[in-house]
Design a protein around this motif. Sequence first.
Motif, PDB file in Angstrom:
ATOM      1  N   ASP A 111       0.819  -1.213   0.000  1.00  0.00           N
ATOM      2  CA  ASP A 111       0.000   0.000   0.000  1.00  0.00           C
ATOM      3  C   ASP A 111       0.854   1.266   0.000  1.00  0.00           C
ATOM      4  O   ASP A 111       0.366   2.351  -0.330  1.00  0.00           O
ATOM      5  CB  ASP A 111      -0.923   0.027   1.221  1.00  0.00           C
ATOM      6  N   GLY A 112       2.102   1.126   0.418  1.00  0.00           N
ATOM      7  CA  GLY A 112       3.003   2.279   0.426  1.00  0.00           C
ATOM      8  C   GLY A 112       2.596   3.379   1.371  1.00  0.00           C
ATOM      9  O   GLY A 112       2.865   4.549   1.120  1.00  0.00           O
ATOM     10  N   GLU A 113       1.959   3.018   2.491  1.00  0.00           N
ATOM     11  CA  GLU A 113       1.506   4.025   3.442  1.00  0.00           C
ATOM     12  C   GLU A 113       2.163   3.808   4.799  1.00  0.00           C
ATOM     13  O   GLU A 113       2.325   2.669   5.250  1.00  0.00           O
ATOM     14  CB  GLU A 113      -0.013   3.964   3.602  1.00  0.00           C
ATOM     15  N   GLY A 114       2.538   4.895   5.450  1.00  0.00           N
ATOM     16  CA  GLY A 114       3.049   4.818   6.814  1.00  0.00           C
ATOM     17  C   GLY A 114       4.361   4.084   6.907  1.00  0.00           C
ATOM     18  O   GLY A 114       5.307   4.349   6.156  1.00  0.00           O
ATOM     19  N   ALA A 115       4.409   3.128   7.831  1.00  0.00           N
ATOM     20  CA  ALA A 115       5.642   2.380   8.070  1.00  0.00           C
ATOM     21  C   ALA A 115       5.956   1.478   6.884  1.00  0.00           C
ATOM     22  O   ALA A 115       5.093   1.190   6.045  1.00  0.00           O
ATOM     23  CB  ALA A 115       5.501   1.548   9.338  1.00  0.00           C
ATOM     24  N   GLY A 116       7.188   1.006   6.827  1.00  0.00           N
ATOM     25  CA  GLY A 116       7.602   0.111   5.766  1.00  0.00           C
ATOM     26  C   GLY A 116       7.108  -1.305   6.003  1.00  0.00           C
ATOM     27  O   GLY A 116       6.265  -1.558   6.869  1.00  0.00           O
ATOM     28  N   PRO A 117       7.642  -2.274   5.241  1.00  0.00           N
ATOM     29  CA  PRO A 117       7.207  -3.664   5.398  1.00  0.00           C
ATOM     30  C   PRO A 117       7.648  -4.247   6.723  1.00  0.00           C
ATOM     31  O   PRO A 117       8.553  -3.734   7.380  1.00  0.00           O
ATOM     32  CB  PRO A 117       7.903  -4.375   4.224  1.00  0.00           C
ATOM     33  N   GLY A 118       6.998  -5.338   7.115  1.00  0.00           N
ATOM     34  CA  GLY A 118       7.420  -6.056   8.301  1.00  0.00           C
ATOM     35  C   GLY A 118       8.663  -6.869   8.018  1.00  0.00           C
ATOM     36  O   GLY A 118       9.146  -6.929   6.880  1.00  0.00           O
ATOM     37  N   PRO A 119       9.219  -7.541   9.041  1.00  0.00           N
ATOM     38  CA  PRO A 119      10.383  -8.404   8.835  1.00  0.00           C
ATOM     39  C   PRO A 119      10.096  -9.482   7.796  1.00  0.00           C
ATOM     40  O   PRO A 119       8.931  -9.813   7.519  1.00  0.00           O
ATOM     41  CB  PRO A 119      10.616  -9.012  10.218  1.00  0.00           C
TER      42      PRO A 119
END
Length: 518
Positions: free
Chosen positions: A355-363
Amino acid sequence: MNLRTLLPGRKAAAIVAACAATAATLAVAPATAAPMHKDLGETINGNAVNRHLIALQRIADQNGGNRATGLPGYDASVEYVAGKLRNAGFDVTTPTFDYTAWYLDAFALHVDGAPVEGDALEYSTSTPEGGLTAPLAVVPPDSTPGCEASDYDGLDVTGQVALIQRGECAFADKQRIASEQGASAAIIYNNVEGPLNGTLGGAEDAVIPTAGVSQAVGEDLAGKPGAEVHLDVQARTEEVTARNVVAQTRTGRADNVVMAGAHLDSVADGAGINDNGTGTAGLLETALKMGSTPDANNAVRFAFWGAEESGLIGSTKYVQGLNFEQQLDIAMYLNFDMIGSPNAGYFAYDGDDSDGEGAGPGPFGSAQIEKDLVEALSSTGVEVEGTDFNGRSDYSEFINVGIPAGGLFTGAEGVKTEEQAAKWGGVAGESYDPNYHTPQDDLGNVDRLALERNTKTIASVTQLYSQSTEEVNGMTRAERAQVRQQQAAFAAQSLAGAGASHADESSSAMHDHTPDRA
């Protein structure tokens, strides 16, 4: 719902050699699937899940109307959940943790003599007895409102009450920076419709008295710079020892644990039946249906966290109390916080940041968890959207130490769009939970269809990972098949070039470099 085909673990060298002997002329056959199990999600009954909600409501009713950590309703909730799990044969512990609890005794907010609806943010410091009175200073909103000292350039807030829009940085950072610029107090207003509830994170983070107000109230106040503000916050802190509930199956690998959690506590203002009785009830019923000795390759650890509403304290203390090897034993963490909101959305945490919103990807592995949750929930007939890893629930510390995570969410104070109402039902323009963090978060504040759909998904995916976590912390089936084809082709070339005796020697020395983890 059909579970994914499951691959076996490491093959003996003799089997690899046998495959190699025919690889030159035959395609490699698919790996034999492990025995399939009845989908655990199909065993979930919404009435049984709702029974747990009724129990939590009655516990709150009998204990001052809430189940907040540090108060009797929470202790009774711990006993209820732990008792159910012990009776089902689980290995149950209730590890303790210490923290500073915050209690609000009085709150009032007036602007130019008129009362204004709002609330103190948890861990706010107290004003002088009787409150403080000061002019309102409006901090101009930008993409990171109140998050940098430069936001105050040209604005003198000395001795004033700073009005700051929510967004991008923690509430604690906003009030701290306001204090550093000389503000005597802060008011933070929501950036979406609805009231603003939240925490400064801990007593050590609180610097000045801080209130929260709705978007509508905040935007109205933003047009009144210099208005006289009277803020009265009377609060106290107390050192509290609280408990989490942790239960693990007696079968499955203890060094590749599937962990799933939900916070057990409510806010002090209400029974917390959607937030987070629903996550608690769904996870508890999943555990009871799975049983303490399932036919599983990986152990499953169920956690019910305390003091989430005070700043994710129970889960954070738990993770920080594990050494590195114990953290490595956790293959993943699944989080379920609010899964029956009355104006429900259907969200899965955005593990790949598509989605490219807020925080980046998880581990690494979080993307696969999102994929599996979306697939399972979609099979119940709903379209799923992503939701950001914004750090507002108990997955936070797991992600911080590199453990892949995912989970489901039906929405809190966010507002449902027209497009979402068209595909999910409900009311556009209203929040997913209009009673979020209020006394009205009771048995009438739950969408039972959403709760049942999400619980079925929790059960299906938890069972799936109890059989194999390979696609989260290992290779995909396609990658594994490709490696095996390459190994077989290499062995076949050795057969052709060196003769049968040398081929036997080569193939017996082959190693399967695919992951060990189930």
